[in-house]
Write a protein that holds these residues in place. Structure first.
Motif, PDB file in Angstrom:
ATOM      1  N   ALA A 462       0.855  -1.195   0.000  1.00 38.83           N
ATOM      2  CA  ALA A 462       0.000   0.000   0.000  1.00 38.83           C
ATOM      3  C   ALA A 462       0.883   1.233   0.000  1.00 38.83           C
ATOM      4  CB  ALA A 462      -0.939   0.014   1.209  1.00 38.83           C
ATOM      5  N   GLY A 463       0.387   2.298  -0.612  1.00 35.16           N
ATOM      6  CA  GLY A 463       1.129   3.552  -0.635  1.00 35.16           C
ATOM      7  C   GLY A 463       0.274   4.690  -1.127  1.00 35.16           C
ATOM      8  N   VAL A 464       0.737   5.917  -0.930  1.00 34.97           N
ATOM      9  CA  VAL A 464      -0.061   7.089  -1.277  1.00 34.97           C
ATOM     10  C   VAL A 464       0.267   7.576  -2.683  1.00 34.97           C
ATOM     11  CG1 VAL A 464      -0.357   7.864   1.093  1.00 34.97           C
ATOM     12  CG2 VAL A 464       1.570   8.712  -0.245  1.00 34.97           C
ATOM     13  N   VAL A 465      -0.693   8.304  -3.226  1.00 37.81           N
ATOM     14  CA  VAL A 465      -0.582   8.932  -4.548  1.00 37.81           C
ATOM     15  C   VAL A 465      -0.897  10.406  -4.333  1.00 37.81           C
ATOM     16  CG1 VAL A 465      -1.458   8.948  -6.903  1.00 37.81           C
ATOM     17  CG2 VAL A 465      -1.395   6.784  -5.619  1.00 37.81           C
ATOM     18  N   ASN A 466       0.075  11.279  -4.494  1.00 37.13           N
ATOM     19  CA  ASN A 466      -0.137  12.701  -4.186  1.00 37.13           C
ATOM     20  C   ASN A 466      -0.779  13.408  -5.382  1.00 37.13           C
ATOM     21  OD1 ASN A 466      -0.130  14.921  -2.500  1.00 37.13           O
ATOM     22  ND2 ASN A 466       1.913  15.573  -3.122  1.00 37.13           N
ATOM     23  N   MET A 467      -2.036  13.062  -5.617  1.00 38.55           N
ATOM     24  CA  MET A 467      -2.780  13.608  -6.745  1.00 38.55           C
ATOM     25  C   MET A 467      -3.100  15.097  -6.554  1.00 38.55           C
ATOM     26  SD  MET A 467      -4.167  12.582  -9.691  1.00 38.55           S
ATOM     27  CE  MET A 467      -4.442  10.815  -9.588  1.00 38.55           C
ATOM     28  N   PHE A 468      -3.261  15.527  -5.286  1.00 43.37           N
ATOM     29  CA  PHE A 468      -3.697  16.894  -4.983  1.00 43.37           C
ATOM     30  C   PHE A 468      -2.711  17.562  -4.015  1.00 43.37           C
ATOM     31  CE2 PHE A 468      -7.475  14.573  -6.143  1.00 43.37           C
ATOM     32  CZ  PHE A 468      -8.295  15.477  -6.799  1.00 43.37           C
ATOM     33  N   PRO A 469      -1.511  17.969  -4.477  1.00 47.76           N
ATOM     34  CA  PRO A 469      -0.592  18.665  -3.581  1.00 47.76           C
ATOM     35  C   PRO A 469      -1.229  19.898  -2.945  1.00 47.76           C
ATOM     36  CG  PRO A 469       0.527  18.058  -5.614  1.00 47.76           C
ATOM     37  CD  PRO A 469      -0.938  17.760  -5.824  1.00 47.76           C
ATOM     38  N   HIS A 470      -0.823  20.169  -1.711  1.00 49.98           N
ATOM     39  CA  HIS A 470      -1.246  21.333  -0.917  1.00 49.98           C
ATOM     40  C   HIS A 470      -2.673  21.191  -0.378  1.00 49.98           C
ATOM     41  CE1 HIS A 470       2.427  22.996  -2.398  1.00 49.98           C
ATOM     42  NE2 HIS A 470       1.980  23.067  -3.633  1.00 49.98           N
ATOM     43  N   THR A 471      -3.331  20.064  -0.632  1.00 48.39           N
ATOM     44  CA  THR A 471      -4.645  19.803  -0.046  1.00 48.39           C
ATOM     45  C   THR A 471      -4.513  18.614   0.893  1.00 48.39           C
ATOM     46  OG1 THR A 471      -5.539  18.126  -1.563  1.00 48.39           O
ATOM     47  CG2 THR A 471      -5.610  20.442  -2.292  1.00 48.39           C
ATOM     48  N   ALA A 472      -5.553  18.399   1.706  1.00 40.35           N
ATOM     49  CA  ALA A 472      -5.555  17.262   2.632  1.00 40.35           C
ATOM     50  C   ALA A 472      -6.111  16.006   1.978  1.00 40.35           C
ATOM     51  CB  ALA A 472      -6.372  17.618   3.880  1.00 40.35           C
ATOM     52  N   HIS A 473      -6.404  16.066   0.690  1.00 44.59           N
ATOM     53  CA  HIS A 473      -6.990  14.925  -0.011  1.00 44.59           C
ATOM     54  C   HIS A 473      -5.933  13.825  -0.171  1.00 44.59           C
ATOM     55  CE1 HIS A 473     -10.024  13.132  -2.672  1.00 44.59           C
ATOM     56  NE2 HIS A 473      -9.005  12.722  -3.404  1.00 44.59           N
ATOM     57  N   VAL A 474      -6.277  12.600   0.243  1.00 39.77           N
ATOM     58  CA  VAL A 474      -5.335  11.485   0.214  1.00 39.77           C
ATOM     59  C   VAL A 474      -5.815  10.419  -0.766  1.00 39.77           C
ATOM     60  CG1 VAL A 474      -4.146   9.704   1.557  1.00 39.77           C
ATOM     61  CG2 VAL A 474      -4.713  11.906   2.620  1.00 39.77           C
ATOM     62  N   GLU A 475      -5.070  10.250  -1.860  1.00 42.12           N
ATOM     63  CA  GLU A 475      -5.312   9.136  -2.776  1.00 42.12           C
ATOM     64  C   GLU A 475      -4.270   8.065  -2.488  1.00 42.12           C
ATOM     65  OE1 GLU A 475      -6.831   9.213  -6.412  1.00 42.12           O
ATOM     66  OE2 GLU A 475      -8.035  11.007  -6.068  1.00 42.12           O
ATOM     67  N   SER A 476      -4.623   6.816  -2.764  1.00 43.64           N
ATOM     68  CA  SER A 476      -3.713   5.734  -2.426  1.00 43.64           C
ATOM     69  C   SER A 476      -3.961   4.520  -3.296  1.00 43.64           C
ATOM     70  CB  SER A 476      -3.864   5.363  -0.947  1.00 43.64           C
ATOM     71  OG  SER A 476      -5.208   4.970  -0.669  1.00 43.64           O
ATOM     72  N   MET A 477      -3.106   3.533  -3.138  1.00 44.71           N
ATOM     73  CA  MET A 477      -3.202   2.294  -3.887  1.00 44.71           C
ATOM     74  C   MET A 477      -2.820   1.146  -2.944  1.00 44.71           C
ATOM     75  SD  MET A 477      -1.026   1.239  -7.278  1.00 44.71           S
ATOM     76  CE  MET A 477      -1.411   2.801  -8.061  1.00 44.71           C
TER      77      MET A 477
END
Length: 484
Positions: A462-477
């Motif tokens: 598992a790991g994160v995907v920084n789709m939205f830098p500078h926001t608190a939105h967390v995408e991951s896989m």
């Protein structure tokens, strides 16, 4: 503003006796607020504060076991605090609410999101990934190729506002620049304000939706009344000057149409797979195309589809993952809830199949529309055996899909409360591997709990995907392997 959730990182006890009113920030929550604890144990969420800082804060909301506060002074600054890249970011009156973490170093933002993912998996589901994937990162500025910009003509001031909403407010921020938008769109903000201000319809145009492809920038103007010819001519002149393509939306999303037919088609490419994806400006596509290319490449590397395998892509959308999978697998099924997107996926498949080099045809691929929030063991088995799954749900997650898989597994184990197995289940087998792409850690954790504890899988990575830098939105896989 939403209330804090129960799954925020637990603040540690203060490390020392502090002067009255001072707080030691020990973590950040899912809304990018600093988290501290008062001497009496009450948790305090502090806008603008960062972990390791000693601060003072003004409380503006109190509950029995927590408070919300705004930063008023920093007595010890975090080494990760940086100068925000945008003049409209901050805690001041009128500050833009589009970003929440410009004051935190970009690498530290990614580390915080990784911790959020791991905390959610463990605290909500008691799941711990065997391997932590390297975060997927890309440009931290100029990345936002999709955006919904609010528009308002303020008669008292004689100005038009175009942009995001202010922090914790329904008012539109007085934005003159936006550094997360592509530079050519950022440069258009003030001209857009002037354009709307000069139109007869300036009072009845509440929104402009941005959709950038690889070579086309589309702007969708929502207008509540028909536009006069003079206004349309002004839109055409703006398009010619700034190199954009205007679409008009008089009512719902199904009414969106080009101002003038013709011109280049809106599309983005996935060059690693030789795929080109046409789309309409209101179709769902990823906000960050730079990250999307890396995301698709990594997802398919983890999926590792072979030429003899059948793969199902759940929540397939336009075919963002489906068509690349079709370059590797024997057969692919894309399942999506929207009939319109299924139709678009089929068109994209035919287009790309026709453009493939000789000897590199896409695998046999079908697309079906189905309500994926009402999946049952019966519907799951009816879709047939697949060696591997790719799952890319919206924020609601894939609970019904995961539960159907768990119900079948539990029934085969003879669990007391498991539902009866449907007819035709004998030859059906669950996928050996599932790659799950998530845009909300809490729903990923919920579904991971089902897959690991009830459906017979291990969470191998598992790991994160920084789709939205500078926001608190967390995408991951996350990757799940069927336990042997």
């Amino acid at each position: 503003m939403s209330e804090p959730t129960d799954n925020f990182p637990a603040p540690q006890e203060p490390s020392r006796d502090l002067p009255p009113g001072w707080l030691e920030v020990t973590s950040m929550d899912m809304d990018a607020q600093g988290v501290a604890r008062r001497p009496d144990g009450k948790v305090v969420f502090i806008d603008g504060a960062l972990p390791t800082e000693l601060v003072s804060a003004n409380t503006h909301r109190k509950k029995n076991n927590w408070e919300q506060a705004s930063l008023t002074a920093i007595h010890r600054e975090s080494s990760q605090r940086v100068r925000p890249g945008c003049p409209h970011f901050g805690l001041h009156a009128g500050a833009c609410g589009g970003c929440k973490m410009q004051h935190l170093d970009a690498s530290a933002q990614v580390a915080m999101k990784q911790r959020v993912l791991e905390d959610n998996l463990w605290h909500l589901a008691k799941v711990k990934a065997e391997t932590i994937l390297r975060p997927i990162q890309g440009p931290t500025w100029g990345y936002r190729y999709r955006a919904r910009l609010s528009v308002r003509y303020v008669a008292k001031k004689g100005v038009v506002l175009v942009g995001f909403h202010e922090r914790k407010s329904r008012y539109i921020a007085d934005m003159q620049t936006c550094k997360i938008l592509p530079p050519h769109v950022d440069a258009m903000l003030m001209p857009l304000r002037a354009l709307i201000g000069s139109m007869a319809a300036r009072d009845t145009c509440p929104q402009i939706e941005l959709a950038c492809g690889d070579s086309v920038t589309a702007l969708v103007l929502r207008h509540l009344e028909p536009l006069c010819d003079a206004d349309k001519d002004q839109l055409r002149a703006f398009a010619a000057q700034h190199g954009v393509q205007w679409w008009l939306q008089p009512k719902g999303p199904d009414t969106v149409h080009l101002l003038d037919e013709g011109g280049e088609q809106l599309a983005y490419g996935l060059p690693d797979f030789g795929i080109n994806m046409p789309f309409r400006p209101t179709d769902f596509t990823q906000v960050n195309p730079h990250i999307n290319r890396v995301l698709v490449t990594r997802a398919l590397r983890l999926l590792d589809a072979q030429k003899h395998e059948r793969v199902i892509d759940w929540f397939c959308g336009l075919g963002n993952f489906t068509l690349p999978i079709a370059t590797q697998a024997r057969e692919v099924l894309g399942v999506e809830g929207s009939e319109a997107l299924v139709a678009r996926s089929r068109e994209n498949y035919k287009l790309n199949q026709a453009q493939r080099p000789q000897g590199q045809a896409l695998a046999t691929t079908d697309f079906v529309a189905r309500n994926l929030f009402e999946m049952t063991p019966e519907t799951l088995i009816a879709d047939g055996v697949a060696d591997k799954w790719l799952v890319d749900p919206p924020r609601e997650g894939a609970f019904a899909l995961s539960k159907a898989l768990a119900d079948i597994h539990q029934a085969r184990l003879g669990a007391e409360d498991a539902p009866a197995l449907p007819a035709g289940h004998e030859g059906w087998q669950p996928p050996g591997r599932i790659v799950y792409v998530s845009c909300k850690p809490a729903t990923l954790a919920r579904d991971a709990g089902l897959l690991v504890h009830q459906a017979g899988y291990r969470c191998t990575a598992a790991g994160v995907v920084n789709m939205f830098p500078h926001t608190a939105h967390v995408e991951s896989m996350a990757v799940f392997e069927r336990a042997v």
